[in-house]
Design an enzyme around this catalytic site. Structure first.
Site: not given
Ligand SMILES: NC(=O)c1ccc[n+]([C@@H]2O[C@H](COP(=O)([O-])OP(=O)(O)OC[C@H]3O[C@@H](n4cnc5c(N)ncnc54)[C@H](O)[C@@H]3O)[C@@H](O)[C@H]2O)c1
Length: 434
Positions: A86, A154, A263
């Site tokens: 997101t 984290r 984030c």
């Molecule tokens: N990274 C962190 O530390 C963290 C911690 C807490 C919350 N979050 C939240 O979690 C969410 C994901 O973050 P992230 O860091 O894992 O992102 P990321 O970019 O690492 O992973 C997202 C994945 O989703 C896939 N994707 C997107 N649309 C898709 C679909 N329609 N079908 C299948 N796969 C799809 C992408 O190819 C990607 O691999 C975000 O909203 C983020 O704010 C992240």
């Protein structure tokens, strides 16, 4: 339980592997075929300590699979998690919900039997309502509930955080869905992690409030650090002096180059936008975001000042590129602003990072990458420590001094002691310490 995890990134892959490790049967879906092919070959597409072993174990024990075929994964699942990105929407800073909504449409088309759709992605208040509307519109006959279950892990400590969370937040008013969530997380609350059930909108907001509060804490100590430099005080002593007060707490009081990462920057912006839309602006977070974004580039100016006011034609060695240690994540890393500011001022930049150099290549230009910290320092006119990886905590200072062309060290993480650095003959600049 049978679980589908949509999105196999930092959150989806860790959550999927951990749920599998609890004994659930998990299928991780990603639309990126490269990622899924790598996972199916036994390779982990990100760097997260311990994740390779956890994934391998659960694949071996047949509880964890990977596919690009969303409908196959969703069809049999009792719980479907949305863990897609997101990011900030270009132009206005609102959360870009297009991936979440696309996932909702795809899930709706595929689901079969009572399904709990769980939003794990960080999403603005009201997104759950919209996901529910999309599913209902796509599949008026479907039997489902939409739950919010924000993730607080984290990067760098993701597995431990997922398995021993401070709390689990579940947003739902649907009893049947609550039962499914309790079952999914049972191993954790048996282990005494509190599971808080609240309304969906409250859960969505709780995640943003948590990140905005932590970002505020960091920004607060950063501004105190600036004042310390002006008045001859020591920010580490101030941080300890206030952090031991239980009402304040010692964590997130390390002065540095400003927060970055995947984030805090985007989540503070999204909260600001939501609050403005609802005519309840959160001015303190507006200020935090503005102060932090200026700070990162100001750190470049700090380096230039340490180099005598100009870096034109000079070489600056940068240690640490990722937004924090123990990850390969370069999203919104302070190193990007620091390096760009130095390059804009005419410096050549050499850099070294234990895990982040591959990701850095796609966001930074004209940087020479080194093999190790000493190779990075060789012949440089100044060395900047941007990310406090453990391997940078015990550098051989005599060797470092002999390797640099000029003994200037700017330590943006306060890893070293000023007296020790001076004793070794460095011109040493840190954050909030005179
Ligand atoms: N990274 C962190 O530390 C963290 C911690 C807490 C919350 N979050 C939240 O979690 C969410 C994901 O973050 P992230 O860091 O894992 O992102 P990321 O970019 O690492 O992973 C997202 C994945 O989703 C896939 N994707 C997107 N649309 C898709 C679909 N329609 N079908 C299948 N796969 C799809 C992408 O190819 C990607 O691999 C975000 O909203 C983020 O704010 C992240």
């Amino acid at each position: 339980m049978r679980v589908a995890m949509i999105g196999a990134g930092y959150v989806g892959l860790v959550s999927g592997a951990c749920f599998a490790d609890f004994g659930h049967e998990v299928c991780c879906v990603d639309k990126d075929p490269g990622k899924i092919e790598a996972l199916n070959r036994g390779e982990i597409p990100i760097f997260e300590p311990g994740l390779d072993d956890l994934v391998a174990k659960n694949v071996r024990e047949d509880r964890l699979t990977f596919t690009t075929d969303l409908s196959q994964a969703v069809r049999n699942a009792e719980a479907v998690f949305i863990a897609v990105g997101t990011p900030s929407r270009r132009g206005d800073g609102h959360a870009d919900l297009s991936y979440v909504y696309q996932a909702a449409r795809d899930i709706a088309a595929a689901m079969d039997g009572y399904t709990v759709v769980v939003t794990k992605s960080t999403v603005p208040v009201g997104t759950g309502d919209e996901v529910e509307r999309i599913i209902r519109e796509t599949r008026p006959d479907a039997d489902f509930a939409v739950v919010s279950n924000p993730e607080f892990l984290r990067e760098g400590a993701a597995i431990a955080d997922f398995k021993r969370p401070d709390r689990i937040v579940v947003g739902t008013e649907d009893e049947r869905a609550e039962g499914v969530m309790n079952e999914l997380y049972r191993p954790l609350y048996l282990n005494q992690s509190p599971l808080l059930t609240m309304s969906r909108r409250t859960a969505e907001l709780t995640k943003y409030a948590a990140n905005a509060f932590l970002a505020t804490k960091i920004t607060f100590i950063n501004e105190i650090a600036d004042l310390c430099e002006q008045v001859g005080a020591n920010v580490q002593d101030v941080a300890r002096g206030i952090g031991l007060d239980n009402r304040i707490g010692a964590k997130f009081l390390h002065a540095g180059p400003g927060y970055g990462g995947s984030c805090f920057p985007k989540d503070t912006l999204a909260l600001i936008k939501t609050a403005q839309d609802y005519e309840a602006p959160i001015r303190i977070v507006e200020t935090v975001a503005a102060v932090n974004s200026q700070r990162k580039r100001a750190m470049g100016r700090k380096v230039i000042a340490a180099c005598g006011g100009s870096v034109r034609g000079k070489t600056v060695a940068v240690l640490g590129l990722t937004f924090k240690p123990n990850t390969d994540d370069m999203r919104d890393a302070p190193s990007i602003d620091v390096i760009t500011a130095l390059q804009d001022a005419g410096a050549q930049v050499k850099a070294y990072d234990p895990e982040g150099m591959e990701a850095a290549r796609s966001v930074l230009t004209d940087v020479a990458y080194a093999r190790d910290p000493y190779d990075c320092a060789r012949g440089a006119d100044a060395l900047v420590l941007v990310t406090e990886w453990d391997t940078f905590r015990a550098l051989d200072l005599s060797r470092l001094k002999a390797t640099l062309a000029a003994p200037v060290v700017v330590d943006l993480r306060n890893v070293y002691r000023p007296e020790e650095m001076r004793r070794h003959g460095f011109t040493y600049v840190s954050v909030g310490r005179s």
